[in-house]
Design a protein around this motif. Sequence first.
Motif, short mmCIF file in Angstrom:
data_model
loop_
_atom_site.label_atom_id
_atom_site.label_comp_id
_atom_site.label_asym_id
_atom_site.label_seq_id
_atom_site.Cartn_x
_atom_site.Cartn_y
_atom_site.Cartn_z
N ALA A 21 0.83 -1.20 0.00
CA ALA A 21 0.00 0.00 0.00
C ALA A 21 0.87 1.25 0.00
O ALA A 21 0.58 2.24 -0.69
N VAL A 22 1.96 1.23 0.76
CA VAL A 22 2.92 2.35 0.76
C VAL A 22 3.48 2.56 -0.64
O VAL A 22 3.60 3.70 -1.12
N ASP A 23 3.83 1.49 -1.31
CA ASP A 23 4.36 1.57 -2.66
C ASP A 23 3.36 2.23 -3.60
O ASP A 23 3.70 3.13 -4.39
N VAL A 24 2.11 1.80 -3.53
CA VAL A 24 1.06 2.35 -4.40
C VAL A 24 0.88 3.85 -4.13
O VAL A 24 0.81 4.67 -5.06
N VAL A 25 0.82 4.24 -2.87
CA VAL A 25 0.60 5.64 -2.53
C VAL A 25 1.79 6.50 -2.97
O VAL A 25 1.62 7.59 -3.52
N ALA A 26 3.00 6.01 -2.75
CA ALA A 26 4.19 6.79 -3.13
C ALA A 26 4.22 7.02 -4.63
O ALA A 26 4.50 8.14 -5.10
N ARG A 27 3.94 6.00 -5.41
CA ARG A 27 3.98 6.13 -6.86
C ARG A 27 2.84 7.01 -7.37
O ARG A 27 3.01 7.78 -8.32
N THR A 28 1.68 6.89 -6.74
CA THR A 28 0.55 7.71 -7.15
C THR A 28 0.78 9.18 -6.81
O THR A 28 0.41 10.07 -7.59
N ALA A 29 1.40 9.45 -5.68
CA ALA A 29 1.65 10.84 -5.26
C ALA A 29 2.55 11.58 -6.24
O ALA A 29 2.47 12.80 -6.36
N ARG A 30 3.41 10.87 -6.93
CA ARG A 30 4.27 11.51 -7.92
C ARG A 30 3.46 12.05 -9.09
O ARG A 30 3.88 12.97 -9.78
N VAL A 31 2.28 11.45 -9.32
CA VAL A 31 1.45 11.83 -10.47
C VAL A 31 0.30 12.73 -10.05
O VAL A 31 0.02 13.74 -10.70
N CYS A 32 -0.39 12.38 -8.95
CA CYS A 32 -1.57 13.13 -8.53
C CYS A 32 -1.71 13.08 -7.01
O CYS A 32 -2.15 12.06 -6.46
N PRO A 33 -1.34 14.16 -6.31
CA PRO A 33 -1.45 14.17 -4.85
C PRO A 33 -2.86 13.92 -4.33
O PRO A 33 -3.04 13.30 -3.28
N ALA A 34 -3.87 14.39 -5.05
CA ALA A 34 -5.25 14.20 -4.59
C ALA A 34 -5.62 12.73 -4.57
O ALA A 34 -6.20 12.23 -3.61
N THR A 35 -5.28 12.02 -5.65
CA THR A 35 -5.57 10.60 -5.70
C THR A 35 -4.81 9.84 -4.63
O THR A 35 -5.32 8.91 -4.00
N ALA A 36 -3.57 10.25 -4.39
CA ALA A 36 -2.77 9.62 -3.33
C ALA A 36 -3.41 9.84 -1.96
O ALA A 36 -3.43 8.93 -1.12
N ALA A 37 -3.95 11.03 -1.70
CA ALA A 37 -4.61 11.31 -0.43
C ALA A 37 -5.84 10.43 -0.24
O ALA A 37 -6.12 9.93 0.85
N VAL A 38 -6.58 10.22 -1.33
CA VAL A 38 -7.75 9.35 -1.27
C VAL A 38 -7.33 7.93 -0.93
O VAL A 38 -7.96 7.25 -0.10
N LEU A 39 -6.25 7.47 -1.54
CA LEU A 39 -5.77 6.11 -1.27
C LEU A 39 -5.26 5.96 0.16
O LEU A 39 -5.44 4.91 0.78
N GLN A 40 -4.64 7.00 0.71
CA GLN A 40 -4.17 6.92 2.10
C GLN A 40 -5.33 6.63 3.04
O GLN A 40 -5.26 5.72 3.88
N SER A 41 -6.39 7.42 2.94
CA SER A 41 -7.53 7.23 3.83
C SER A 41 -8.21 5.89 3.55
O SER A 41 -8.64 5.19 4.49
N HIS A 42 -8.28 5.53 2.28
CA HIS A 42 -8.92 4.25 1.92
C HIS A 42 -8.17 3.07 2.53
O HIS A 42 -8.79 2.23 3.20
N TYR A 43 -6.86 3.01 2.34
CA TYR A 43 -6.12 1.85 2.84
C TYR A 43 -6.13 1.78 4.36
O TYR A 43 -6.20 0.69 4.94
#
Length: 272
Positions: A60-82
């Motif tokens: 999950a950390v890997d997914v969030v880190a890679r997503t944050a490089r592209v879209c911080p908003a989507t990464a924030a959604v994934l943080q709360s989701h996971y």
Amino acid sequence: MSYRTALSEVLTGTVGPVAEATAVQGRFPRGAVTALGGAGLLGLTVSPEFGGGGRGLAEAVDVVARTARVCPATAAVLQSHYAAVAVVEAHGGPWLRTEIAAGRHLASLALAESEEEGAPDGPAAETRFLVARSAATRSGEVVALRARKQRVVAAGEADLYVWSSRPLAAPDGLTLWAVPAHAPDLFVPARPGAAGPRGSGTSTVFADPVLVPAQAMLGADGAGRDIVLRTVLPWLLELRAAAATRRPPVLDPAPGPGPGGTRRPAGSLAAS
């Protein structure tokens, strides 16, 4: 297909093309969330028994880190989701876990009740997760929850909130609930709050009251504080740290113990 390959395809094909519009216009990345669900990434940490990916905090950390490089908003959604899914995975029922595994449920945390403008993210700021002023009142098999939850990511967009209240009967602590977003009398302001990355839908959620079945309780009555301390905060703080770096975590080349062991980011917490 590995989760990394699936993530790369979603980031390239769906998240990346709309990332600028998400940030500039503050538009919730619904298409990105749908694509992540379809690729199995919303269910990444759900047990394979229920159709999930069976992965843990490291992935999950890997997914969030890679997503944050592209879209911080989507990464924030994934943080709360996971972080919310970690609670559901430990204490939720089979139907709910199956829905998340299938990518049909976006989960979010609805724990904070005090607004601390300008408070930094971290253990000190998240002590607000440990105190609930909101009431829970049981009548037969129905529980009425009254609250004003602050800084809820994907407010009005999530399908499920992991919600906290005062205990029904226990002398102290918190009680956690799985609250469906479609439940009547949940209210989200038309304009999201200023907290969180633009486009993350971070806002306030009101319940006045919201009615849920008594079986929607996650864990035991009064046990929510321990769940927050042992599950929510370890996951959330690691995920936030990953998003803050905005680069993929360094992976330990040594596999985890035993057959099928997973590789973990160096220095990360072990998945619970």
